[in-house]
Design a protein around this motif. Structure first.
Motif, PDB file in Angstrom:
ATOM      1  N   ALA A  19     -35.866   5.198 -10.906  1.00 11.66           N
ATOM      2  CA  ALA A  19     -36.842   4.808 -11.428  1.00 11.66           C
ATOM      3  C   ALA A  19     -36.588   4.845 -12.966  1.00 11.66           C
ATOM      4  CB  ALA A  19     -38.116   5.345 -11.106  1.00 11.66           C
ATOM      5  N   GLY A  20     -35.771   5.475 -13.332  1.00 16.08           N
ATOM      6  CA  GLY A  20     -35.246   5.840 -14.805  1.00 16.08           C
ATOM      7  C   GLY A  20     -36.195   6.883 -15.408  1.00 16.08           C
ATOM      8  N   GLN A  21     -36.476   6.883 -16.358  1.00 14.57           N
ATOM      9  CA  GLN A  21     -37.469   7.701 -17.157  1.00 14.57           C
ATOM     10  C   GLN A  21     -38.684   6.923 -17.504  1.00 14.57           C
ATOM     11  OE1 GLN A  21     -37.318  11.169 -17.177  1.00 14.57           O
ATOM     12  NE2 GLN A  21     -35.273  10.701 -16.047  1.00 14.57           N
ATOM     13  N   ALA A  22     -39.065   5.948 -17.005  1.00 12.13           N
ATOM     14  CA  ALA A  22     -40.073   5.061 -17.306  1.00 12.13           C
ATOM     15  C   ALA A  22     -41.336   5.576 -17.253  1.00 12.13           C
ATOM     16  CB  ALA A  22     -40.133   3.693 -16.496  1.00 12.13           C
ATOM     17  N   GLU A  23     -42.331   5.397 -18.228  1.00 11.67           N
ATOM     18  CA  GLU A  23     -43.742   5.937 -18.292  1.00 11.67           C
ATOM     19  C   GLU A  23     -44.551   5.368 -16.822  1.00 11.67           C
ATOM     20  OE1 GLU A  23     -45.041   8.139 -20.396  1.00 11.67           O
ATOM     21  OE2 GLU A  23     -43.017   8.060 -21.196  1.00 11.67           O
ATOM     22  N   ASN A  48     -50.011  -1.084 -11.333  1.00 10.87           N
ATOM     23  CA  ASN A  48     -49.217  -1.899 -12.911  1.00 10.87           C
ATOM     24  C   ASN A  48     -50.067  -2.711 -13.530  1.00 10.87           C
ATOM     25  OD1 ASN A  48     -46.743  -0.590 -12.308  1.00 10.87           O
ATOM     26  ND2 ASN A  48     -46.140  -2.286 -10.800  1.00 10.87           N
ATOM     27  N   GLU A  49     -51.183  -3.317 -13.038  1.00 12.64           N
ATOM     28  CA  GLU A  49     -52.197  -4.021 -13.735  1.00 12.64           C
ATOM     29  C   GLU A  49     -52.751  -3.224 -14.798  1.00 12.64           C
ATOM     30  OE1 GLU A  49     -54.647  -5.993 -10.707  1.00 12.64           O
ATOM     31  OE2 GLU A  49     -52.867  -7.299  -9.913  1.00 12.64           O
ATOM     32  N   GLU A  50     -52.912  -1.949 -14.378  1.00 14.56           N
ATOM     33  CA  GLU A  50     -53.521  -1.063 -15.462  1.00 14.56           C
ATOM     34  C   GLU A  50     -52.714  -0.406 -16.406  1.00 14.56           C
ATOM     35  OE1 GLU A  50     -56.686   0.058 -15.123  1.00 14.56           O
ATOM     36  OE2 GLU A  50     -57.252  -1.494 -13.554  1.00 14.56           O
ATOM     37  N   ASN A  51     -51.188  -0.856 -16.334  1.00 11.66           N
ATOM     38  CA  ASN A  51     -50.220  -0.588 -17.327  1.00 11.66           C
ATOM     39  C   ASN A  51     -49.710   0.717 -16.877  1.00 11.66           C
ATOM     40  OD1 ASN A  51     -50.209  -3.152 -18.865  1.00 11.66           O
ATOM     41  ND2 ASN A  51     -52.040  -2.673 -19.983  1.00 11.66           N
ATOM     42  N   ILE A  52     -49.715   1.193 -15.838  1.00 13.80           N
ATOM     43  CA  ILE A  52     -49.440   2.505 -15.423  1.00 13.80           C
ATOM     44  C   ILE A  52     -48.295   2.029 -14.133  1.00 13.80           C
ATOM     45  CG2 ILE A  52     -50.078   4.677 -14.336  1.00 13.80           C
ATOM     46  CD1 ILE A  52     -53.034   4.133 -15.164  1.00 13.80           C
ATOM     47  N   GLY A  53     -47.159   2.667 -14.552  1.00 11.05           N
ATOM     48  CA  GLY A  53     -45.918   2.376 -13.776  1.00 11.05           C
ATOM     49  C   GLY A  53     -46.132   3.546 -12.222  1.00 11.05           C
ATOM     50  N   TRP A  54     -45.653   2.661 -11.361  1.00 14.54           N
ATOM     51  CA  TRP A  54     -45.593   3.602  -9.845  1.00 14.54           C
ATOM     52  C   TRP A  54     -44.011   3.691 -10.012  1.00 14.54           C
ATOM     53  CZ3 TRP A  54     -49.019   4.161  -5.471  1.00 14.54           C
ATOM     54  CH2 TRP A  54     -48.297   4.526  -4.163  1.00 14.54           C
ATOM     55  N   ARG A  55     -43.680   4.979 -10.071  1.00 14.12           N
ATOM     56  CA  ARG A  55     -42.178   5.339  -9.741  1.00 14.12           C
ATOM     57  C   ARG A  55     -41.959   5.948  -8.452  1.00 14.12           C
ATOM     58  NH1 ARG A  55     -41.484   9.757 -14.079  1.00 14.12           N
ATOM     59  NH2 ARG A  55     -39.388   9.842 -13.433  1.00 14.12           N
ATOM     60  N   ALA A 311     -53.832   8.982 -16.250  1.00 15.35           N
ATOM     61  CA  ALA A 311     -53.373   7.856 -14.989  1.00 15.35           C
ATOM     62  C   ALA A 311     -53.529   8.457 -13.604  1.00 15.35           C
ATOM     63  CB  ALA A 311     -51.879   7.828 -15.438  1.00 15.35           C
ATOM     64  N   GLN A 312     -53.487   9.584 -13.178  1.00 14.40           N
ATOM     65  CA  GLN A 312     -53.578  10.293 -11.949  1.00 14.40           C
ATOM     66  C   GLN A 312     -55.160   9.960 -11.496  1.00 14.40           C
ATOM     67  OE1 GLN A 312     -52.532  14.121 -13.088  1.00 14.40           O
ATOM     68  NE2 GLN A 312     -50.926  14.247 -11.424  1.00 14.40           N
ATOM     69  N   GLU A 313     -55.832   9.982 -12.243  1.00 14.45           N
ATOM     70  CA  GLU A 313     -57.548   9.782 -12.118  1.00 14.45           C
ATOM     71  C   GLU A 313     -57.742   8.192 -11.812  1.00 14.45           C
ATOM     72  OE1 GLU A 313     -59.901  11.582 -15.098  1.00 14.45           O
ATOM     73  OE2 GLU A 313     -59.979  13.619 -14.071  1.00 14.45           O
TER      74      GLU A 313
END
Length: 415
Positions: A19-23, A48-55, A311-313
């Motif tokens: 997944a690389g080092q993506a945020e 992802n719609e919240e601009n949070i990546g799922w690695r 992001a976790q919350e």
């Protein structure tokens, strides 16, 4: 370090590094099959719609043993993922070690106490705090049957062991494997715990929750072990070791007539293009109609860096959104954790599961194998002992009863 652990750690590294080092949030889990991946992708897309990546960090193993080993190793190496699939009593154990973030603020804001079924709410708490976001509830004592085969041979779904024997005999005579089964340890133990439940719910609780010494000497445990060994005559010979989705494929392809498995198998059958109530049906293991042997899938947020908390919350809040609950569980084969889900969007298997589970404590039986009834050490030791008995016909029933009793007694003293 053994080969198995080295291999698991390598897989974990590949999953994380791929997944690389993506945020975003790295999520460690063991969902690998087609239906599981589809369910996971629903949540990942919403995140992802919240601009949070799922690695994604997937460790393949049907019961999560491998993922648990990798997670513990990464915790010790101070390389923990932000999110992990942590089910059942393990949540309590990890929370008390201060390894998990509490989700109290998210639960309060989302009114989880009003939305969530009480048993689910209790399962994700420890010492009054919320430590996991629940995804869905699975019913484990499900007997799936191939409707086309049953129609072809004029069979009814069995509601008793006598009816099971009749159906199995007809199928075997026709050259069809009556019961799909893998010799993989957790799959053997899953079948076994349904057979124990068939001997009585209070007896099941005495064995696996209370660990009463007398229960391990009870003739009913001997009967469950005896039936486990007897059922081998209706399985492929020799009983192969295959993943659970391959076991499910045997039913889907018409190679086998019946399958005892958690209702995650329903999700997989649907993913293969089979329709509920047309191509296959959901019944129950004989003797267990009044009980819901359950497992609750959950994701916990690990205490890594404070900067990850928002992001976790947000992920926890997304998981509990009613729309996600409905879509996810429809794909996964489970039922939502909500008190008032959209029943009209459920198939007959899910509606029956929800009706029984939501009826209250009397029907709800926590799974041993899937970490709801007891701690990890006892679970692993009992699964290994049952597996040994299943593989070796020379092992005596009485000896296995005695060894299971020793496990229960030994670990009870250490707690």
């Amino acid at each position: 370090m053994g080969y198995f652990l080295r291999r698991l750690l390598a897989l974990a590294c590949l999953a994380a590094c791929g997944a690389g080092q993506a945020e975003g949030l790295q999520v460690l889990h063991w969902w690998k099959s087609a239906s599981e991946r589809k369910a996971v992708d629903l949540i990942a897309a919403r995140l992802n719609e919240e601009n949070i990546g799922w690695r994604d960090s997937m460790i393949p193993n049907g019961s999560g043993v491998g993922a648990g080993i990798v997670l513990r190793s990464r915790m010790l190496a101070k390389d923990a993922p932000e999110v992990a699939q942590v089910n059942g009593i393990v949540i309590r154990d990890w929370a008390r070690l201060d390894l998990l973030l509490d989700l109290d603020a998210v639960a309060a804001a989302g009114k989880w106490d009003k939305l969530m079924l009480p048993t689910v709410a209790a399962a994700i708490q420890s010492d009054g705090h919320v430590y996991a976001a629940p995804l869905g509830v699975h019913r484990i004592n499900t007997l799936f049957y191939n409707r086309k085969l049953f129609k072809q041979y004029k069979l009814a779904p069995p509601s008793s062991w006598a009816e099971f024997e009749h159906a199995a005999g007809v199928l075997q005579q026709a050259g069809v494997v009556p019961l799909a089964q893998s010799s993989e340890p957790w799959q053997v133990a899953t079948l076994f715990e349904t057979l124990v439940l068939a001997e009585g719910a209070d007896f099941y609780r005495a064995l696996f929750q209370r660990r009463d010494a007398a229960a391990y000497q009870d003739a009913r445990l001997g009967a469950a072990l005896g039936r486990l060994r007897y059922l081998k005559k209706w399985m492929s010979q020799p009983v192969p070791e295959r993943t659970w989705d391959d076991t499910t494929r045997q039913l889907a392809d018409g190679e086998a007539g019946m399958l005892v498995m958690g209702d995650w198998a329903k999700g997989e059958l649907n993913a293969r293009g089979l329709a509920t109530d047309e191509d296959f049906g959901c019944a129950y293991v004989p003797g267990t109609a009044a009980y819901h042997l359950y497992n609750i899938d959950t994701l916990s947020m690990l205490a890594t860096r404070e900067s990850h908390r928002p992001a976790q919350e947000r992920l926890a809040a997304i998981i509990m959104a009613p729309a996600i609950q409905g879509e996810y569980n429809q794909v996964k084969g489970s039922i939502p954790v909500l008190r008032n889900p959209q029943l009209a969007k459920m198939d007959s298997c899910a509606r029956a599961s929800f009706k029984l589970f939501s009826s209250g404590d009397r029907a709800q039986i926590p799974s041993l194998v899937h970490r709801m009834a007891t701690d990890e050490l006892v679970r692993d030791a009992m699964v290994a002992e049952v597996h040994r008995f299943f593989l070796d016909d020379n092992v005596k029933v009485a000896d296995t009863q005695r060894r299971l009793g020793t496990i229960a007694r030994t670990f009870s003293k250490t707690q």
